[in-house]
Design an enzyme around this catalytic site. Structure first.
Site, short mmCIF file in Angstrom:
data_model
loop_
_atom_site.label_atom_id
_atom_site.label_comp_id
_atom_site.label_asym_id
_atom_site.label_seq_id
_atom_site.Cartn_x
_atom_site.Cartn_y
_atom_site.Cartn_z
N HIS A 152 46.19 17.09 60.88
CA HIS A 152 45.93 16.46 59.59
C HIS A 152 44.45 16.19 59.30
CE1 HIS A 152 50.35 14.82 59.83
NE2 HIS A 152 50.26 16.15 59.91
N GLU A 246 54.69 16.95 48.75
CA GLU A 246 54.53 16.44 47.39
C GLU A 246 53.52 17.22 46.58
OE1 GLU A 246 55.26 11.70 48.51
OE2 GLU A 246 53.40 12.33 47.52
N TYR A 256 49.33 6.84 46.78
CA TYR A 256 50.42 7.82 46.80
C TYR A 256 51.46 7.52 47.88
CZ TYR A 256 47.79 10.06 43.22
OH TYR A 256 47.15 10.29 42.03
#
Length: 371
Positions: A152, A246, A256
């Protein structure tokens, strides 16, 4: 909170507890009215790509090589900074300044070992290309602290219509630590001036101890980000865990939700959060369950492809196809699969010639040619 854009959706657990989305839009096969042409091969993981005014283009290869491709022939660019090539980290995205023809600035994101801690984290630089070498290298932003975790890093780079620089940095596998904490990097989308300074109207300027470069937070791992060709809004997609990838529109100061709300479950099938919506948290425009592992993102503004103009392309690492999404306003109303079984998609861009280019692991750069 607005109702979720695709009406009432329920989640079910089947098989090995992977998440599925009931009543979803069907994924249709697009008519095979195109072919795929290899533009350049021999690039194992073509992560980022950008075109130069002369029609040549630059491609980042995750291991740390930057290629300049001219008429199908690639040259290795010299003086590229050393990258932290671990897991999902390496040499990542690349973009031109909107006024590149005058100032020559190229922006690059990569995993860097610079700064506090062992390992690496996402860094943004800018540089110029002279005689197939990077020159005048300047540091724009470095996320910290470093970590040896391999997941990530993000990371995409986009300029908006006002010349602001946006880039994404994933939460580096620390989802209970980074994304909801404004005093920490990672799990964020950032907004800067082109020289790396912080815009005075950024949402967290003046907030005690906050990283003032932050524009949004609660993001998991955005590996797609693009400017809408008509509205100028910045759209992004991000990986969920099992389920819950998403699509979001980037809004100033928005949260978010990761990991407070999610449409997915963890990889060991445990529950991350029982909540899928919450006051003060931005709903996605769309989500996938099961996950497609999205990477790369491009709006089609070209008229080269009949009936494709205005649609959004998203690559799937997991299922190895390109998904084309159709819209009514900002609401996603249809899904089609193109380039089926093409391979693990890393990047999708529309070139200045109007053609769509795909960065595919193990294959290099492919071009979609309408029949």
């Amino acid at each position: 909170m607005k109702n979720f854009a695709l009406a009432i959706i329920t989640m079910a657990t089947i098989g090995c507890n992977s998440q599925v989305k009931l009543n979803d839009l069907p994924l249709r096969e697009a008519p095979l009215n195109y072919t795929l042409e290899t533009v350049v091969d021999g690039i194992p993981i073509p992560w980022g790509m950008t075109f130069l005014p002369d029609g040549s283009f630059l491609v980042t290869e995750k291991s740390g090589i930057l290629y300049h491709v001219i008429k199908g022939k690639k040259t290795e660019v010299k003086n590229v900074p050393e990258v932290y090539n671990r897991g999902q980290g390496g040499l990542l995205d690349i973009a031109l300044h909107p006024d590149y023809a005058k100032n020559g600035w190229i922006y690059i994101s990569y995993a860097s070992t610079e700064g506090e801690g062992t390992g690496g984290n996402t860094k943004i630089i800018r540089a110029k290309l002279e005689n197939e070498s990077l020159t005048a290298i300047e540091s724009i932003y470095k996320c910290g602290p470093n970590t040896t975790k391999g997941q990530h890093f993000g990371s995409r780079i986009v300029f908006d219509n006002d010349g602001y620089l946006y880039f994404s940095a994933g939460e580096r596998g620390a989802h209970y630590v980074n994304p909801q904490d404004l005093t920490r990097d990672n799990g964020k989308i950032y907004r800067l001036n082109a020289d790396g300074s912080i815009p005075k109207d950024n949402p967290f300027v003046g907030v005690a101890n906050a990283k003032e470069a932050i524009y949004t937070y609660g993001n998991r791992n955005p590996q797609g980000m693009v400017k809408h060709p008509e509205t100028g809004a910045i759209w992004e997609h991000e990986h969920g865990p099992q389920g819950g990838d998403e699509i979001n529109i980037v809004k100033k100061g928005a949260n978010y939700g990761w990991p407070v709300v999610t449409y997915g479950i963890d990889y060991d099938n445990t529950i991350i959060s029982k909540e899928q919506q919450k006051e003060g948290i931005q709903d996605p425009e769309y989500y996938w369950a099961p996950s497609i592992a999205p990477s790369g993102m491009a709006f089609i503004s070209s008229t080269i492809y009949p009936n494709w103009k205005g649609n959004l392309l998203v690559g799937s690492l997991k299922f190895q196809y390109v998904e084309m999404l159709t819209f009514t306003g900002n609401k996603i109303t249809g899904r089609q699969k193109i380039a089926t079984d093409v391979g693990r998609l890393r990047n999708i861009i529309q070139g200045p010639d109007g053609y769509i280019y795909l960065g595919v692991e193990g294959k290099g750069i492919l071009k979609i040619i309408p029949n």
